[in-house]
Structure formats: C-alpha cells, structure tokens
Design a protein around this motif. Structure first.
Motif, PDB file in Angstrom:
ATOM      1  N   ASN A  17       0.813  -1.213   0.000  1.00 30.57           N
ATOM      2  CA  ASN A  17       0.000   0.000   0.000  1.00 30.57           C
ATOM      3  C   ASN A  17       0.847   1.264   0.000  1.00 30.57           C
ATOM      4  N   ASN A  18       1.971   1.255   0.710  1.00 31.76           N
ATOM      5  CA  ASN A  18       2.811   2.444   0.780  1.00 31.76           C
ATOM      6  C   ASN A  18       3.755   2.586  -0.405  1.00 31.76           C
ATOM      7  N   TYR A  19       4.447   1.515  -0.770  1.00 27.94           N
ATOM      8  CA  TYR A  19       5.472   1.595  -1.809  1.00 27.94           C
ATOM      9  C   TYR A  19       4.923   1.416  -3.222  1.00 27.94           C
ATOM     10  N   CYS A  20       3.869   0.671  -3.381  1.00 22.88           N
ATOM     11  CA  CYS A  20       3.347   0.389  -4.721  1.00 22.88           C
ATOM     12  C   CYS A  20       2.186   1.297  -5.101  1.00 22.88           C
ATOM     13  N   LYS A  21       1.499   1.830  -4.101  1.00 17.44           N
ATOM     14  CA  LYS A  21       0.303   2.614  -4.386  1.00 17.44           C
ATOM     15  C   LYS A  21       0.288   3.970  -3.682  1.00 17.44           C
ATOM     16  N   ARG A  26       7.898   6.686  -5.027  1.00 20.11           N
ATOM     17  CA  ARG A  26       9.195   7.111  -5.595  1.00 20.11           C
ATOM     18  C   ARG A  26      10.382   6.447  -4.913  1.00 20.11           C
ATOM     19  N   LYS A  27      10.168   5.875  -3.741  1.00 14.98           N
ATOM     20  CA  LYS A  27      11.248   5.227  -2.999  1.00 14.98           C
ATOM     21  C   LYS A  27      11.268   3.715  -3.197  1.00 14.98           C
ATOM     22  N   CYS A  28      10.422   3.200  -4.069  1.00 14.55           N
ATOM     23  CA  CYS A  28      10.320   1.758  -4.264  1.00 14.55           C
ATOM     24  C   CYS A  28      11.586   1.222  -4.937  1.00 14.55           C
ATOM     25  N   VAL A  29      12.353   0.463  -4.200  1.00 11.82           N
ATOM     26  CA  VAL A  29      13.602  -0.094  -4.714  1.00 11.82           C
ATOM     27  C   VAL A  29      13.323  -1.110  -5.819  1.00 11.82           C
ATOM     28  N   ARG A  30      12.273  -1.893  -5.679  1.00 13.88           N
ATOM     29  CA  ARG A  30      11.914  -2.873  -6.714  1.00 13.88           C
ATOM     30  C   ARG A  30      11.706  -2.174  -8.056  1.00 13.88           C
ATOM     31  N   LYS A  31      11.002  -1.051  -8.031  1.00 18.32           N
ATOM     32  CA  LYS A  31      10.740  -0.294  -9.255  1.00 18.32           C
ATOM     33  C   LYS A  31      12.054   0.219  -9.857  1.00 18.32           C
ATOM     34  N   LYS A  32      12.946   0.728  -9.020  1.00 15.68           N
ATOM     35  CA  LYS A  32      14.229   1.247  -9.504  1.00 15.68           C
ATOM     36  C   LYS A  32      15.088   0.144 -10.107  1.00 15.68           C
ATOM     37  N   VAL A  33      15.083  -1.024  -9.503  1.00 15.97           N
ATOM     38  CA  VAL A  33      15.841  -2.160 -10.043  1.00 15.97           C
ATOM     39  C   VAL A  33      15.309  -2.498 -11.438  1.00 15.97           C
ATOM     40  N   ALA A  34      14.000  -2.563 -11.570  1.00 17.05           N
ATOM     41  CA  ALA A  34      13.392  -2.874 -12.869  1.00 17.05           C
ATOM     42  C   ALA A  34      13.746  -1.821 -13.911  1.00 17.05           C
ATOM     43  N   GLU A  35      13.695  -0.552 -13.523  1.00 18.80           N
ATOM     44  CA  GLU A  35      14.016   0.531 -14.450  1.00 18.80           C
ATOM     45  C   GLU A  35      15.481   0.474 -14.888  1.00 18.80           C
ATOM     46  N   LYS A  36      16.377   0.278 -13.940  1.00 12.74           N
ATOM     47  CA  LYS A  36      17.810   0.301 -14.251  1.00 12.74           C
ATOM     48  C   LYS A  36      18.277  -0.919 -15.028  1.00 12.74           C
ATOM     49  N   GLY A  38      16.149  -2.958 -16.891  1.00 10.52           N
ATOM     50  CA  GLY A  38      15.385  -3.184 -18.102  1.00 10.52           C
ATOM     51  C   GLY A  38      14.187  -4.101 -18.008  1.00 10.52           C
ATOM     52  N   GLY A  39      13.665  -4.329 -16.828  1.00 10.89           N
ATOM     53  CA  GLY A  39      12.448  -5.135 -16.741  1.00 10.89           C
ATOM     54  C   GLY A  39      12.210  -5.740 -15.372  1.00 10.89           C
ATOM     55  N   ARG A  40      10.956  -6.076 -15.133  1.00 11.25           N
ATOM     56  CA  ARG A  40      10.567  -6.662 -13.835  1.00 11.25           C
ATOM     57  C   ARG A  40      11.180  -8.034 -13.610  1.00 11.25           C
ATOM     58  N   GLU A  41      11.553  -8.706 -14.699  1.00  9.68           N
ATOM     59  CA  GLU A  41      12.127 -10.052 -14.540  1.00  9.68           C
ATOM     60  C   GLU A  41      13.459 -10.035 -13.784  1.00  9.68           C
ATOM     61  N   PHE A  42      14.070  -8.872 -13.650  1.00 10.73           N
ATOM     62  CA  PHE A  42      15.343  -8.766 -12.940  1.00 10.73           C
ATOM     63  C   PHE A  42      15.180  -8.522 -11.443  1.00 10.73           C
ATOM     64  N   ILE A  43      13.948  -8.311 -11.008  1.00  9.98           N
ATOM     65  CA  ILE A  43      13.684  -8.089  -9.584  1.00  9.98           C
ATOM     66  C   ILE A  43      13.669  -9.437  -8.876  1.00  9.98           C
ATOM     67  N   ASP A  45      12.559 -12.303  -6.571  1.00  9.57           N
ATOM     68  CA  ASP A  45      11.222 -12.619  -6.055  1.00  9.57           C
ATOM     69  C   ASP A  45      11.057 -12.240  -4.589  1.00  9.57           C
ATOM     70  N   ASN A  46      12.129 -12.358  -3.818  1.00 10.37           N
ATOM     71  CA  ASN A  46      12.014 -12.132  -2.381  1.00 10.37           C
ATOM     72  C   ASN A  46      12.369 -10.708  -1.959  1.00 10.37           C
ATOM     73  N   MET A  47      12.511  -9.783  -2.917  1.00 13.52           N
ATOM     74  CA  MET A  47      12.838  -8.400  -2.567  1.00 13.52           C
ATOM     75  C   MET A  47      11.569  -7.636  -2.203  1.00 13.52           C
ATOM     76  N   GLN A  48      11.605  -7.015  -1.036  1.00 12.58           N
ATOM     77  CA  GLN A  48      10.516  -6.155  -0.615  1.00 12.58           C
ATOM     78  C   GLN A  48      10.687  -4.780  -1.263  1.00 12.58           C
ATOM     79  N   PRO A  49       9.650  -3.960  -1.256  1.00  7.08           N
ATOM     80  CA  PRO A  49       9.756  -2.629  -1.863  1.00  7.08           C
ATOM     81  C   PRO A  49      10.839  -1.750  -1.246  1.00  7.08           C
ATOM     82  N   ASP A  50      11.192  -2.011   0.005  1.00  7.28           N
ATOM     83  CA  ASP A  50      12.227  -1.204   0.654  1.00  7.28           C
ATOM     84  C   ASP A  50      13.638  -1.720   0.371  1.00  7.28           C
ATOM     85  N   GLY A  51      13.749  -2.754  -0.467  1.00 11.20           N
ATOM     86  CA  GLY A  51      15.053  -3.276  -0.859  1.00 11.20           C
ATOM     87  C   GLY A  51      15.598  -4.368   0.038  1.00 11.20           C
TER      88      GLY A  51
END
Length: 81
Positions: A17-21, A26-36, A38-43, A45-51
């Motif tokens: 609710n906090n990191y995804c919605k 803007r602080k979602c580490v999962r999102k930054k990993v995917a962006e840097k 090139g895709g969600r497949e690089f995140i 599975d066990n990473m939380q939004p706080d990294g």
C-alpha cells in the motif's frame, strides 16, 4: 511481492500500500531495479519494496548488479567536501 502477500499478512499489505500505491512510490527499490536493469524479470522474487529480502530469506542469490542498486538507494549518499 504477490508471491509473499498471501502469507505475509499485514506487513506485506502495508509495504504494498505504501510503496506500490502510496506516498513511498518514488522510494520503491523494486521499481528502480526494474528501471535500471530493463524489466521486472530482474527483480528478485524475495525483494521487498524497501530493498530488503522478505522475512526468512536472504539476498545471497541476488546478482551483484541488483545488490549495487539497492546499496546506492538505501545507504546515505556521501557528502563531498
């Protein structure tokens, strides 16, 4: 996170609710990993939004690239004199 949300209860729902919605989007580490990388497949599975790894797991199988992105995001930036 979906994989862990069914068993994670209130903590996982709070993170989603906090990191995804919410206010920490803007602080979602999962999102930054995917962006840097090139895709969600690089995140991992066990990473939380706080990294951090999900409870009961570790980052031992995460790639060095993922670990470096997480380190850069969660450690305070050094101040240059």
């Amino acid at each position: 996170m979906g994989r862990y949300s069914a068993n994670g209860g209130a903590r996982v729902n709070h993170l989603i609710n906090n990191y995804c919605k919410g206010s920490y989007l803007r602080k979602c580490v999962r999102k930054k990993v995917a962006e840097k990388l090139g895709g969600r497949e690089f995140i991992p599975d066990n990473m939380q939004p706080d990294g951090k790894p999900a409870k009961g797991t570790s980052d031992s199988e995460w790639s060095d690239e993922v670990k470096e992105i997480v380190r850069q995001m969660v450690e305070p930036q050094s101040v240059k004199n």
